[in-house]
Design an enzyme around this catalytic site. Structure first.
Site, PDB file in Angstrom:
ATOM      1  N   HIS A 222      -2.251  -3.995   5.358  1.00 40.12           N
ATOM      2  CA  HIS A 222      -1.644  -3.334   6.410  1.00 40.12           C
ATOM      3  C   HIS A 222      -3.104  -3.027   7.377  1.00 40.12           C
ATOM      4  CE1 HIS A 222      -2.552   0.903   5.744  1.00 40.12           C
ATOM      5  NE2 HIS A 222      -2.021   0.636   4.679  1.00 40.12           N
TER       6      HIS A 222
ATOM      7  N   ARG B 186       2.675   4.842   6.439  1.00 40.92           N
ATOM      8  CA  ARG B 186       3.104   4.069   7.680  1.00 40.92           C
ATOM      9  C   ARG B 186       3.475   2.621   7.600  1.00 40.92           C
ATOM     10  NH1 ARG B 186      -2.792   4.499  10.522  1.00 40.92           N
ATOM     11  NH2 ARG B 186      -2.964   3.922   8.269  1.00 40.92           N
TER      12      ARG B 186
ATOM     13  N   CYS C 299      -5.955   0.447   6.846  1.00 38.66           N
ATOM     14  CA  CYS C 299      -5.737   0.827   5.525  1.00 38.66           C
ATOM     15  C   CYS C 299      -6.906   1.681   5.093  1.00 38.66           C
ATOM     16  CB  CYS C 299      -5.438  -0.408   4.457  1.00 38.66           C
ATOM     17  SG  CYS C 299      -5.527   0.000   2.648  1.00 38.66           S
TER      18      CYS C 299
ATOM     19  N   ASP D 114       0.353   3.791   1.865  1.00 41.68           N
ATOM     20  CA  ASP D 114       0.325   4.314   3.132  1.00 41.68           C
ATOM     21  C   ASP D 114       1.737   4.623   3.709  1.00 41.68           C
ATOM     22  OD1 ASP D 114      -0.018   4.461   6.161  1.00 41.68           O
ATOM     23  OD2 ASP D 114      -1.918   3.912   5.658  1.00 41.68           O
TER      24      ASP D 114
ATOM     25  N   CYS E 265       0.838  -1.160   0.109  1.00 40.95           N
ATOM     26  CA  CYS E 265      -0.141   0.076   0.024  1.00 40.95           C
ATOM     27  C   CYS E 265       0.974   1.119   0.101  1.00 40.95           C
ATOM     28  CB  CYS E 265      -1.013   0.032   1.257  1.00 40.95           C
ATOM     29  SG  CYS E 265      -2.064   1.383   1.314  1.00 40.95           S
TER      30      CYS E 265
END
Length: 208
Positions: free
Chosen positions: A103, A46, A106, A44, A42
């Site tokens: 993760h 993080r 999401c 993302d 992803c």
């Protein structure tokens, strides 16, 4: 990092730190790459694959997008970024493994669950997360007490299924030259869950 100045400062730390320490590696990488693992993750901020797997430059061929999705094989003349990267990794780099990693928390998954009422849904996100439509329906019918988590795992299954719709992927998998894997990372706890290929269940990887 909150500004471009922070980025520039980070670059300077990189040049005097890790780059200086690995200068010979970077010179070698300047001649080409030879990773054996493609990781589809992803976007993302993080869930950084290189940090999670403690990977050095050149070890992972990483593709990141909203909700770590792989679309189905559609040679329709459109612009297909994930499919192009997949084709390059499989046919040119000859990677031996492809890992789809989701993760916790999401946003793309939340957007799929929220539909039109979710503020994260937009002009481009809406059709993209529609790839999860059948998975979302399965989760809804299952009565899961945690549909976010359930769809995060189902989304990985969707991508693994779609990978096999690409003829060049299927050929190499069937020949035993390519393996497909699923993983899920819990951001809060730092835990990695790995998909058991035989059972389809995700199992926590021991940290030691």
């Amino acid at each position: 990092m909150r500004s471009i100045d922070d980025l520039i400062s980070g670059y300077r730390r990189f040049r005097t730190g890790s780059y200086a320490e690995q200068a010979s590696l970077y010179r070698e990488l300047g001649q080409g790459q030879d990773p054996n693992i493609m990781l589809i993750a992803c976007a993302d901020s993080r869930a950084e694959p290189s940090d999670i797997f403690d990977a050095a430059p050149g070890q992972l061929f990483v593709v990141r997008n909203v909700a770590n999705l792989v679309p189905p094989y559609e040679p329709d003349g459109g612009l297909h970024g994930v499919s192009a990267a997949l084709e390059y990794a499989v046919n040119v780099l000859k990677v031996g493994n492809i890992v789809v990693m989701g993760h916790g928390g999401c946003g793309g998954i939340a957007a799929s669950l929220g539909g039109g009422g979710n503020p994260e849904i937009g002009e481009f996100v809406t059709p993209w997360v529609s790839l999860l439509e059948s998975a979302r329906e399965r989760v809804a019918q299952s009565g899961s007490v945690n549909p976010q988590f359930a769809l995060e795992l189902e989304g990985i299954e969707v991508s693994l299924t779609n990978l096999m719709s690409f003829p060049f992927v299927a050929r190499r998998v069937e020949a035993g030259d390519l393996s497909l894997h699923g993983a899920w990372f819990a951001i809060v706890h730092g835990e990695l869950h790995w998909r058991n290929a035989k059972t389809g269940h995700f199992e926590v990887i021991s940290a030691i």
